[in-house]
Scaffold this active site. Structure first.
Site, PDB file in Angstrom:
ATOM      1  N   HIS A 244       0.808  -1.281  -0.112  1.00  0.00           N
ATOM      2  CA  HIS A 244       0.006  -0.280   0.072  1.00  0.00           C
ATOM      3  C   HIS A 244       0.763   1.116   0.011  1.00  0.00           C
ATOM      4  O   HIS A 244       2.022   1.168   0.326  1.00  0.00           O
ATOM      5  CB  HIS A 244      -0.964   0.102   1.292  1.00  0.00           C
ATOM      6  CG  HIS A 244      -0.179   0.257   2.509  1.00  0.00           C
ATOM      7  ND1 HIS A 244       0.507  -0.667   3.077  1.00  0.00           N
ATOM      8  CD2 HIS A 244       0.281   1.341   3.260  1.00  0.00           C
ATOM      9  CE1 HIS A 244       1.261  -0.193   4.343  1.00  0.00           C
ATOM     10  NE2 HIS A 244       0.800   0.985   4.357  1.00  0.00           N
ATOM     11  N   ASP A 246       0.511   4.848   2.078  1.00  0.00           N
ATOM     12  CA  ASP A 246      -0.388   5.402   2.976  1.00  0.00           C
ATOM     13  C   ASP A 246      -1.131   6.649   2.538  1.00  0.00           C
ATOM     14  O   ASP A 246      -0.538   7.397   1.991  1.00  0.00           O
ATOM     15  CB  ASP A 246       0.561   6.082   4.068  1.00  0.00           C
ATOM     16  CG  ASP A 246       1.411   4.861   4.910  1.00  0.00           C
ATOM     17  OD1 ASP A 246       2.554   5.246   5.367  1.00  0.00           O
ATOM     18  OD2 ASP A 246       0.857   3.702   4.792  1.00  0.00           O
ATOM     19  N   HIS A 300       4.718   0.301  -0.001  1.00  0.00           N
ATOM     20  CA  HIS A 300       5.506  -0.644   0.929  1.00  0.00           C
ATOM     21  C   HIS A 300       4.475  -1.580   1.521  1.00  0.00           C
ATOM     22  O   HIS A 300       3.308  -1.706   1.371  1.00  0.00           O
ATOM     23  CB  HIS A 300       6.044   0.482   2.186  1.00  0.00           C
ATOM     24  CG  HIS A 300       5.077   1.348   2.941  1.00  0.00           C
ATOM     25  ND1 HIS A 300       4.423   2.306   2.122  1.00  0.00           N
ATOM     26  CD2 HIS A 300       4.570   1.145   3.892  1.00  0.00           C
ATOM     27  CE1 HIS A 300       3.503   2.760   3.050  1.00  0.00           C
ATOM     28  NE2 HIS A 300       3.702   2.072   4.164  1.00  0.00           N
ATOM     29  N   ARG A 310       6.895  -9.153  15.830  1.00  0.00           N
ATOM     30  CA  ARG A 310       7.504  -7.705  15.477  1.00  0.00           C
ATOM     31  C   ARG A 310       6.396  -6.607  15.847  1.00  0.00           C
ATOM     32  O   ARG A 310       5.230  -6.672  15.890  1.00  0.00           O
ATOM     33  CB  ARG A 310       7.654  -7.832  14.074  1.00  0.00           C
ATOM     34  CG  ARG A 310       8.095  -6.506  13.456  1.00  0.00           C
ATOM     35  CD  ARG A 310       8.668  -6.348  11.912  1.00  0.00           C
ATOM     36  NE  ARG A 310       8.962  -5.087  11.575  1.00  0.00           N
ATOM     37  CZ  ARG A 310       8.086  -4.226  10.827  1.00  0.00           C
ATOM     38  NH1 ARG A 310       7.047  -4.493  10.717  1.00  0.00           N
ATOM     39  NH2 ARG A 310       8.333  -3.126  10.777  1.00  0.00           N
TER      40      ARG A 310
HETATM   41  C1  LIG Z   1      -5.739   6.285   7.102  1.00  0.00           C
HETATM   42  C2  LIG Z   1      -5.376   4.912   7.296  1.00  0.00           C
HETATM   43  C3  LIG Z   1      -5.906   3.702   6.700  1.00  0.00           C
HETATM   44  C4  LIG Z   1      -4.608   2.581   7.112  1.00  0.00           C
HETATM   45  C5  LIG Z   1      -4.208   3.156   8.563  1.00  0.00           C
HETATM   46  C6  LIG Z   1      -3.916   4.617   7.995  1.00  0.00           C
HETATM   47  C7  LIG Z   1      -2.826   4.801   7.176  1.00  0.00           C
HETATM   48  C8  LIG Z   1      -2.327   3.361   6.537  1.00  0.00           C
HETATM   49  C9  LIG Z   1      -3.961   2.432   6.044  1.00  0.00           C
HETATM   50  C10 LIG Z   1      -3.478   0.997   5.888  1.00  0.00           C
HETATM   51  C11 LIG Z   1      -2.223   0.515   6.708  1.00  0.00           C
HETATM   52  C12 LIG Z   1      -2.890   0.709   4.380  1.00  0.00           C
HETATM   53  C13 LIG Z   1      -2.814  -0.747   4.260  1.00  0.00           C
HETATM   54  C14 LIG Z   1      -4.448  -1.289   4.249  1.00  0.00           C
HETATM   55  C15 LIG Z   1      -4.838  -0.977   5.746  1.00  0.00           C
HETATM   56  C16 LIG Z   1      -6.277  -1.562   5.888  1.00  0.00           C
HETATM   57  C17 LIG Z   1      -4.170  -1.817   6.753  1.00  0.00           C
HETATM   58  O1  LIG Z   1      -3.474  -2.947   6.525  1.00  0.00           O
HETATM   59  O2  LIG Z   1      -4.317  -1.503   8.092  1.00  0.00           O
HETATM   60  C18 LIG Z   1      -4.618   0.431   6.004  1.00  0.00           C
HETATM   61  C19 LIG Z   1      -5.326   1.172   7.485  1.00  0.00           C
HETATM   62  C20 LIG Z   1      -6.817   0.924   7.539  1.00  0.00           C
HETATM   63  O3  LIG Z   1      -7.487   1.168   6.778  1.00  0.00           O
HETATM   64  O4  LIG Z   1      -7.167   0.653   8.820  1.00  0.00           O
HETATM   65  O1  LIG Z   2       4.886  -2.210  10.218  1.00  0.00           O
HETATM   66  C1  LIG Z   2       5.354  -1.817   9.314  1.00  0.00           C
HETATM   67  O2  LIG Z   2       6.673  -1.712   9.381  1.00  0.00           O
HETATM   68  C2  LIG Z   2       4.643  -0.889   8.247  1.00  0.00           C
HETATM   69  C3  LIG Z   2       3.287  -0.779   8.722  1.00  0.00           C
HETATM   70  C4  LIG Z   2       2.499   0.240   7.808  1.00  0.00           C
HETATM   71  O3  LIG Z   2       2.932   0.706   6.566  1.00  0.00           O
HETATM   72  C5  LIG Z   2       1.271   0.952   8.286  1.00  0.00           C
HETATM   73  O4  LIG Z   2       1.176   0.569   9.164  1.00  0.00           O
HETATM   74  O5  LIG Z   2       1.001   1.846   7.275  1.00  0.00           O
HETATM   75 FE   LIG Z   3       2.196   2.038   5.701  1.00  0.00          FE
END
Ligand SMILES: C=C1C[C@]23C[C@H]1CC[C@H]2[C@]1(C)CCC[C@@](C)(C(=O)O)[C@H]1[C@@H]3C(=O)O
Ligand SMILES: O=C(O)CCC(=O)C(=O)O
Ligand SMILES: [Fe+2]
Length: 374
Positions: A244, A246, A300, A310
């Site tokens: 994704h 951010d 990333h 982790r």
């Molecule tokens: C505004 C946000 C949505 C998420 C948390 C913050 C910034 C990063 C986003 C996220 C980490 C991007 C990958 C998918 C996601 C669903 C996750 O894996 O947590 C995303 C977060 C979210 O929507 O909760």
């Molecule tokens: O845990 C990590 O190193 C990355 C997490 C991340 O990219 C996020 O929470 O948006």
């Molecule tokens: Fe991220």
């Protein structure tokens, strides 16, 4: 219901017919020899065994923070160079108290090691971004991330929201979380101040001056997210956090010494080596829109392993709700037309929480969605 860890792999269809969503009970799942199908990612997204290390610049903020003009110019130049390349850089001599970082990590262990029923007192509600989530089993039906998260809001407008973090955590978890709340209030304040300094460097590197973005984010209303990645017995089948960009403006991340953050650069995943003294900084989609696409938010992800839990602390800088995300006029001209429409952060946040799982196309999909729905 917790994923049945002791019997055969649950059939996704069966669970989808049931009322209650799946629950990721890390205390059970991380010992299970097999990974439930919902957590198995498609072959083209599975983590590779070995990836090269990302050679991101270590930007020393010491001189900048003490007002040295030459050091400031050098830091701004390095920030710009990194943002034109891949949007990631590491900052050292950042001025954040190492005891505060250590406390934040150990308090995080305390929360995630609680029994699931206690963590669920802060359960994230559908469509909301704050609270405890166990791998988003109620949000997505496939490609589930192997993690638990705790997210909460931080407001830099401490005059009107003096104890937002502490009050939220105590309201959800009880009075015994007062110290947890105080430490994270302090941690978020430190992250907010560091973010504003980095916004000065970004403004200078884009030629709009040190105060333009600093003022835009002065009264930020940001998100603090604690990522907890339990061990997985088949780590090459799943992901801790999927690929994704951010959607937010700037991310300041502190990862523990386990390692697992990967950045997609030059058509290849690269690992970011842990360094306790460094914060990993990356710009997000909202800043990409503010810079009219001059700087790109970067793809990333996070991988997991079979031996160690982790953890990462991610501070997501977000503008105050009423700020309109539009690039400064210096960044729009006949050679650089507008790339994205005006929007506010709450609009993009709602899109990621209710309509679209953030990935590497969030801003483009959001632009399409805006055109169809507004
Ligand atoms: C505004 C946000 C949505 C998420 C948390 C913050 C910034 C990063 C986003 C996220 C980490 C991007 C990958 C998918 C996601 C669903 C996750 O894996 O947590 C995303 C977060 C979210 O929507 O909760
Ligand atoms: O845990 C990590 O190193 C990355 C997490 C991340 O990219 C996020 O929470 O948006
Ligand atoms: Fe991220």
């Amino acid at each position: 219901m917790a994923i049945d860890c002791m019997h055969s792999m649950p059939h996704p269809l069966k669970h989808q017919q049931e009322e209650s969503p799946l629950v990721f009970d890390a205390s059970l799942l991380s010992h299970q020899p097999n990974v439930p199908s919902q957590f198995i990612w498609p072959d083209h997204e599975k983590p590779a065994i070995h990836v090269p290390e990302l050679h991101a610049p270590f930007i020393d903020l010491g001189g900048f923070l003490s007002g040295d003009p030459l050091a400031t110019m050098e830091a701004s130049r390095l920030v710009g160079e990194a943002c034109r390349k891949h949007g990631f850089f590491l900052v050292v001599n950042h001025g954040i108290d190492s005891n505060l970082i250590t406390d934040a990590h150990s308090l995080m262990d305390h929360f995630f090691e609680l029994p699931l029923s206690q963590k669920q007192r802060a359960q994230r509600k559908t469509g909301e971004h704050c609270g405890y989530a166990s791998s988003f089993t109620s949000r997505f039906s496939s490609k589930l991330p192997w993690k638990e998260t705790l997210s909460f809001q931080y407001s830099a407008d401490t005059r009107n929201s003096p104890n937002l973090v502490k009050d939220y955590l105590c309201s959800k978890m009880g009075k015994e979380f007062e110290q947890f709340g105080k430490v994270y209030e302090k941690y978020c304040e430190a992250m907010s101040n560091l973010s504003l300094g980095i916004m000065e460097l970004l403004g200078m590197s884009l030629g709009v001056g040190k105060s333009y973005f600093r003022e835009f984010f002065e009264e930020n209303n940001s998100i603090m997210r604690l990522n907890y990645y339990p061990p997985c017995q088949k780590p090459d089948l799943t992901l801790g956090t999927g690929p994704h960009c951010d959607p937010t403006s700037l991310t300041i991340l502190h990862q523990d010494q386990v390692g697992g953050l990967q950045v997609f650069v030059d058509n290849q995943w690269h690992s970011v080596t842990p360094n306790f003294n460094a914060f990993v900084v990356n710009i997000g989609d909202t800043f990409m829109a503010l810079s009219n696409g001059r700087y790109k938010s970067c793809l990333h992800r996070a991988v997991v392993n079979s031996k160690k839990t982790r953890k990462s602390l991610a501070f997501f800088l977000c503008p105050k709700s009423d700020k309109v995300v539009t690039p400064p006029c210096e960044l729009v001209d006949n050679l650089n037309s507008r790339l994205y429409p005006d929007f506010t952060w709450p609009m993009l946040l709602e899109f990621t929480q209710k309509h679209y799982r953030a990935d590497m196309r969030t801003l483009d999909e959001f632009t399409n969605w805006l055109q169809q729905n507004h």
